[in-house]
Write an enzyme that holds these catalytic residues in place. Structure first.
Site, short mmCIF file in Angstrom:
data_model
loop_
_atom_site.label_atom_id
_atom_site.label_comp_id
_atom_site.label_asym_id
_atom_site.label_seq_id
_atom_site.Cartn_x
_atom_site.Cartn_y
_atom_site.Cartn_z
N ARG A 121 0.85 -1.20 0.00
CA ARG A 121 0.00 0.00 0.00
C ARG A 121 0.88 1.24 0.00
O ARG A 121 1.89 1.29 0.69
CB ARG A 121 -0.90 0.03 1.24
N VAL A 122 0.45 2.25 -0.79
CA VAL A 122 1.06 3.57 -0.70
C VAL A 122 -0.01 4.55 -0.27
O VAL A 122 -1.21 4.34 -0.49
CB VAL A 122 1.69 4.03 -2.03
N SER A 123 0.41 5.65 0.34
CA SER A 123 -0.53 6.55 0.97
C SER A 123 -1.17 7.54 0.03
O SER A 123 -2.16 8.17 0.37
CB SER A 123 0.17 7.33 2.10
N LYS A 124 -0.62 7.73 -1.16
CA LYS A 124 -1.18 8.71 -2.08
C LYS A 124 -1.61 8.04 -3.37
O LYS A 124 -0.92 7.17 -3.90
CB LYS A 124 -0.16 9.82 -2.38
N ALA B 200 -4.13 4.12 -1.10
CA ALA B 200 -5.07 4.73 -0.14
C ALA B 200 -4.33 5.10 1.12
O ALA B 200 -3.30 4.52 1.46
CB ALA B 200 -6.21 3.75 0.18
#
Length: 213
Positions: free
Chosen positions: A9-12, A41
Site C-alpha cells: 500500500r502507498v498513501s497517495k 489509499a
C-alpha cells in the site's frame, strides 16, 4: 505448506509514491507477482479493496507478507484486530522491514501473535465495560438503551391530524416529520387512525386519547 500472499500500500493515489520498493521486497521474499494485492489509499481510509480481497483470499497455513507493519493497519486498533484474526484463522504473518522484522514461523513471531491476541481481548473487554457502564448511567437517569424513537408524541398527533385530509401529500408529511413512509404507516393509518406503534408512543408520553369517532 500454504502460499505466500503479499499486500502493498502507498498513501497517495496520485502516483507520487510508487509500489516498486515494496513489491521488490515481496518478490525477493518469494511472493509470486500474481499473489500480491495492492492499494493506493491512506492508512486511515476504511475502504481498502485490495486489503479486503487479500484477507478473503488467505487460507489456513498461508502466510501474509508485508513490507512494514504500518502497511497493514489503519490504526493500532485495526492492526491488533487484523493480526488477531489472522492468528485465529491459522494464517501466518511475515513483516520484512522495520525495526523488528516479524516471522510467525519463529518462536519470537509466535509470541507476537499471542501478544496481539491479548491486546485484542483487552480491547473487547474495555468496550464491553464501557457499554455496561453507559447503560447503567442511562438507567440511573431514567433512560434505557437503544436507538431513540423517530416518532414522538407530537409527531404522532400531527400525523393523526394530517392523514386522511384530501390535501395531505404523504411524501411532504414524511419530509416534515423527518420519517420514512414505512415509519409513518406503522404509527398512523391512511385515514388518521392510530396503529399499535402510535398508541405505544402516546401511551408512553401519558397523553394518549382515542380519536373521536
Amino acid at each position: 505448506m500454504g502460499e505466500l500472499v503479499g499486500y502493498v500500500r502507498v498513501s497517495k493515489a496520485d502516483g507520487s509514491q510508487v509500489l516498486d520498493l515494496q513489491k521488490d521486497a515481496l518478490l525477493s521474499a518469494g511472493v509470486q507477482p500474481s499473489m500480491i494485492y495492492e492499494d493506493f489509499a491512506s492508512g486511515k481510509q476504511d475502504d481498502r479493496p485490495g486489503l479486503n480481497s487479500c484477507v478473503k483470499a488467505l487460507r489456513p497455513s498461508d502466510i501474509l507478507v508485508v513490507w512494514k507493519l504500518d502497511r497493514l493497519g489503519r490504526d493500532l486498533r485495526h492492526l491488533v484486530n487484523t493480526v488477531d484474526d489472522l492468528s485465529k484463522r491459522g494464517v501466518g504473518l511475515r513483516v520484512l522491514a522495520g525495526q523488528s522484522p516479524i516471522d510467525t514461523s519463529s518462536a519470537q513471531g509466535k509470541l507476537l501473535f499471542g501478544i496481539f491476541a491479548s491486546l485484542a481481548e483487552y480491547e473487547r473487554e474495555l468496550i464491553r465495560e464501557r457499554t455496561i457502564a453507559g447503560l447503567q448511567s442511562a438507567r440511573s437517569r431514567g433512560r434505557v438503551g437503544g436507538r431513540k424513537p423517530r416518532m414522538t408524541a407530537a409527531k404522532v398527533r400531527l400525523a393523526q391530524a394530517a392523514m386522511g385530509q384530501p390535501e395531505t401529500v404523504v411524501a411532504d408529511l414524511c419530509d416534515e416529520l423527518r420519517v420514512s413512509r414505512q415509519t409513518l404507516y406503522r404509527h398512523v393509518s391512511p385515514d388518521g387512525e392510530l396503529r399499535p406503534d402510535g398508541i405505544k408512543v402516546l401511551g408512553h408520553s401519558g397523553v394518549y386519547l382515542p380519536k373521536s369517532p
